[in-house]
Design an enzyme around this catalytic site. Structure first.
Site, PDB file in Angstrom:
ATOM      1  N   THR A   1      33.175  35.294  25.261  1.00 52.89           N
ATOM      2  CA  THR A   1      33.070  36.488  24.418  1.00 52.89           C
ATOM      3  C   THR A   1      34.108  37.483  24.896  1.00 52.89           C
ATOM      4  O   THR A   1      33.995  38.011  26.008  1.00 52.89           O
ATOM      5  CB  THR A   1      31.670  37.127  24.526  1.00 52.89           C
TER       6      THR A   1
ATOM      7  N   LYS B   1      31.191  37.725  16.497  1.00 52.86           N
ATOM      8  CA  LYS B   1      30.310  37.762  17.680  1.00 52.86           C
ATOM      9  C   LYS B   1      29.961  39.203  18.073  1.00 52.86           C
ATOM     10  O   LYS B   1      28.794  39.522  18.330  1.00 52.86           O
ATOM     11  CB  LYS B   1      31.024  37.043  18.839  1.00 52.86           C
TER      12      LYS B   1
ATOM     13  N   LYS C   1      28.479  44.410  28.160  1.00 56.08           N
ATOM     14  CA  LYS C   1      29.882  43.971  28.025  1.00 56.08           C
ATOM     15  C   LYS C   1      30.253  43.829  26.540  1.00 56.08           C
ATOM     16  O   LYS C   1      31.282  44.326  26.089  1.00 56.08           O
ATOM     17  CB  LYS C   1      30.051  42.615  28.736  1.00 56.08           C
TER      18      LYS C   1
END
Ligand code: NAD
Length: 296
Positions: A96, A171, A246
């Site tokens: 990611t 995402k 994050k």
């Protein structure tokens, strides 16, 4: 059967590599951790002495690395893997990371005549182990077609989101929505408790009413209603709050760069930062209910 180089054999990568082997692929792995390499070897994989060695004679490469700087380092740094492979190798980055880095690395792969997609995943360690991950891929149709059989061995739902970087965009949008929903559900259960309404009763009603969503129905942050949710094991992850933070930070950077208004995303980022400051970032992200309740 294909030969696959796998770099980043962590919580996600190792079970993904295991599923590739189960599907009959040969896996050669590289990781900075000796324990990860030993685990791969004990399950029938081969260990490489460097990232370049892991990718030099393979049909496909999968990377599952912590963050953008690791992806840049492994692909483009000294001894970077884009320099090494034979023609026709497909590179699949499942980390990611931000959209900009994904696009930059894929563009560099193209310049060197290599095919690459960004293909972040959703489904957590449970999905990685069960081979039921969702992959959202970005890149050319040709690169996606080359990657699809590899992704199928590790996941259940595989989407071609669009051009390079589209997988990473999907995402971070998904996870920003999820973070906001988890906080909303947590506030609802905390308020219900103060009002003397039992968690089980609120769940019974709201999971079939208009508040229903994955954070409520499948991953309820209040202990009790959903036996499999981390709330019933003291918020052991699961999906750690650190990883959610994050992803939110990546989403906020993207929103700023794109001029998108995401006030709830910004608020969610603040709330997960507080969880981090409270030393709770290794707990599951649904543990945010405890922060909002004043317990941590
Ligand atoms: P992890 O930290 O468990 O694993 C990362 C692995 O990469 C580690 O084994 C580390 O030693 C290795 N590594 C780091 N730098 C390296 C380098 N230069 N060369 C070789 N190996 C290197 O992380 P994870 O939980 O497996 O997550 C991997 C990626 O997947 C992250 O980007 C994460 O955000 C994403 N992700 C994680 C989850 C989850 O639930 N854990 C879910 C979806 C997506």
């Amino acid at each position: 059967m294909a030969s696959i180089g796998f770099i980043g054999l962590g919580n996600m990568g190792l079970p993904m590599a295991r599923n590739l082997m189960k599907a009959g692929h040969q896996v050669t792995g590289f990781d900075l951790s000796e324990a990860a390499l030993a685990a791969l070897e004990s399950e029938g994989g081969a260990r490489a002495a460097s990232p370049v060695e892991a990718v030099s004679e393979v049909d496909g490469v999968v990377t599952a690395l912590p963050a953008a700087q690791h992806v840049r380092g492994v692909y483009l740094g000294e001894g970077g893997i884009l320099a090494a492979p034979r023609p026709g190798t497909i590179f699949i980055d499942c980390s990611t990371i931000d959209v900009e880095t994904a696009r930059a690395v894929i563009a560099e792969a193209g310049t060197r005549g290599q095919m690459m997609i960004d293909s972040p995943m959703s489904g957590g360690v449970g999905g990685a182990s069960a081979g039921t991950l969702t992959f959202m891929a970005g890149g050319s149709a040709q690169a996606f077609a080359a990657a699809e059989p590899v992704l199928q061995a590790m996941g259940k739902n595989i989407f071609h989101a669009g051009d390079a970087g589209a997988g990473s965009a999907a995402k971070i949008c998904n996870n920003m929505m999820l973070a906001i929903q988890m906080i909303a559900v947590s506030e609802g259960f905390n308020l219900a408790e103060r009002l003397g309404l039992e968690a089980e009763k609120l769940y019974e009603i709201s999971s079939t009413a208009t508040a229903r969503c994955w954070a409520l129905n499948d991953y309820c942050p209040a202990p009790g209603p959903v036996p499999a949710s981390p709330a019933n094991r003291d918020y052991q992850p699961g999906f750690a709050a650190a990883l959610m933070l994050k992803d939110l930070r990546i989403a906020m950077q993207a929103a700023q760069a794109a001029g998108a208004h995401t006030p709830m995303g910004a608020q969610a980022t603040q709330i997960y930062s507080l969880m981090d400051l409270a030393g709770q970032s290794e707990r599951d992200f649904s543990g945010v209910i405890k922060l909002l309740r004043g317990d941590i």
